[in-house]
Design an enzyme around this catalytic site. Structure first.
Site, mmCIF file in Angstrom:
data_model
loop_
_atom_site.group_PDB
_atom_site.id
_atom_site.type_symbol
_atom_site.label_atom_id
_atom_site.label_comp_id
_atom_site.label_asym_id
_atom_site.label_seq_id
_atom_site.Cartn_x
_atom_site.Cartn_y
_atom_site.Cartn_z
ATOM 1 C CG ASN A 172 37.293 -88.332 -24.177
ATOM 2 O OD1 ASN A 172 37.309 -89.176 -23.242
ATOM 3 N ND2 ASN A 172 38.184 -88.520 -25.270
ATOM 4 C CB SER A 175 41.360 -88.544 -22.480
ATOM 5 O OG SER A 175 42.582 -88.410 -22.650
#
Length: 340
Positions: A172, A175
């Site tokens: 990730n 975000s």
């Protein structure tokens, strides 16, 4: 059953509502009533992607079960795969509450959770004993107080610890709620991250005798030049999959909502056109060389068909599941079934 409790859930604080829903699902599973969490019998639609066999192509995106506490209950819903996390090396509380907002008129959610989680060690303890048998993805990130120039160390630490238990690992870097995180999507920071992650993955594959695919999840807010560079690096380092997309900082489609001023990432129906466009571009740039996971604003069978037509090999839902419950999964699978 979800339709019976949905009115109550929508009147509750958003974060408490999610906690209540998961606790309720856990209780049904413990009582041996997990079958009630699924709609009708779901079609059998196995898919072979990234060297893994998925029971069906629709999975649960990261964010709902951050710490792997609800895998058995969620497993009864019928997802083709479940992604837990985002998890960081050390526990962290995330951002102050309130940090999760529902915009029901728009079927949207704004969140600024900030990677609240119990840390990778707590997750690993649960994964060691889980009875969940489906494909499991683990979404990894960096701690908020880790400087961007040292972020790669956080990802390496998480990868090393979850490797024996994950079927794939999602990186990730997209975000919007962790300062500096999106800087990792491009330039030398991206190259260093992917280079070191793939090197460590090679070491771990030899150590454990199993290959765990790496998926990178990207933002919908990159410009065309950034996406072009990103695709080049994905091919250069042999990344196994791309998830498109994470939440957006845009407020297109919700400008009239009083909650639109809240900081955080927007998901749900308003994200649909942006996520669709990014997926289409990735499909054109990457062709069939890298599997694509379509995620973001998938709220109907028509949305699922559009993502598959754009080149998605798999799909993930989150906001749609919050608003529609397990019946959405049934609708999506029927929409993408071969006879359609």
């Amino acid at each position: 059953m979800y339709s019976l409790i949905r009115p109550l859930l929508m009147r509750m604080d958003a974060e408490r509502s999610h906690e209540f829903s998961l606790a309720w699902m856990d209780r049904l599973a413990r009582l041996g009533l997990g079958r009630l969490l699924c709609g009708h019998r779901l079609p059998d639609m196995p898919r072979r992607v990234m060297g893994l066999t998925f029971a069906n192509p629709v999975g649960l995106a990261a964010g709902l079960d951050k710490n792997g506490e609800h895998l058995e209950a969620l497993g009864h819903v019928g997802f083709g795969f479940i992604e837990v996390g985002t998890v960081t090396p050390r526990p962290q509380p995330g951002n102050p509450e309130p940090r999760l907002f529902r915009l029901p008129a728009h079927e949207a959610i704004i969140n600024r959770m900030g990677f609240n989680n119990q840390g990778v060690d707590a997750l690993v303890q649960r994964l060691r004993v889980t009875r969940y048998q489906g494909v499991l993805g683990v979404n990894i990130g960096k701690n908020k107080d880790t400087p961007t120039e040292r972020a790669t160390d956080d990802y390496l630490s998480c990868l090393q610890k979850v490797y024996p238990y994950a079927d794939y690992v999602a990186v990730n870097v997209s975000s919007p709620n962790t300062p500096g995180l999106r800087d990792l999507q491009g330039g030398e920071l991206l190259e260093a991250l992917l280079g070191r992650l793939t090197h460590l993955r090679g070491v771990l594959a030899r150590e454990y005798g199993r290959y765990v695919p790496l998926v990178v999840k990207i933002a919908p807010d990159m410009d065309e030049a950034q996406r072009a560079h990103f695709c080049q690096q994905v091919l250069r380092y042999g990344i196994d999959g791309v998830a498109a997309t994470n939440t957006t900082l845009s407020r297109d489609g919700v400008e009239d909502d009083p909650l639109a001023r809240e900081q955080g990432g927007l998901s749900g129906a308003p994200l649909r056109p942006r996520a669709q466009a990014v997926l289409e571009e990735l499909g054109q740039r990457l062709g069939h060389r890298v599997p694509l996971i379509g995620v973001g604003g998938i709220m109907s069978g028509a949305d699922a068909q559009a993502r598959m037509a754009a080149g998605a090999d798999l799909l993930q839902i989150y906001s749609g599941f919050i608003y529609r419950g397990p019946l959405l999964l049934e609708e999506l699978l029927k929409a993408v079934a071969p006879e359609h």
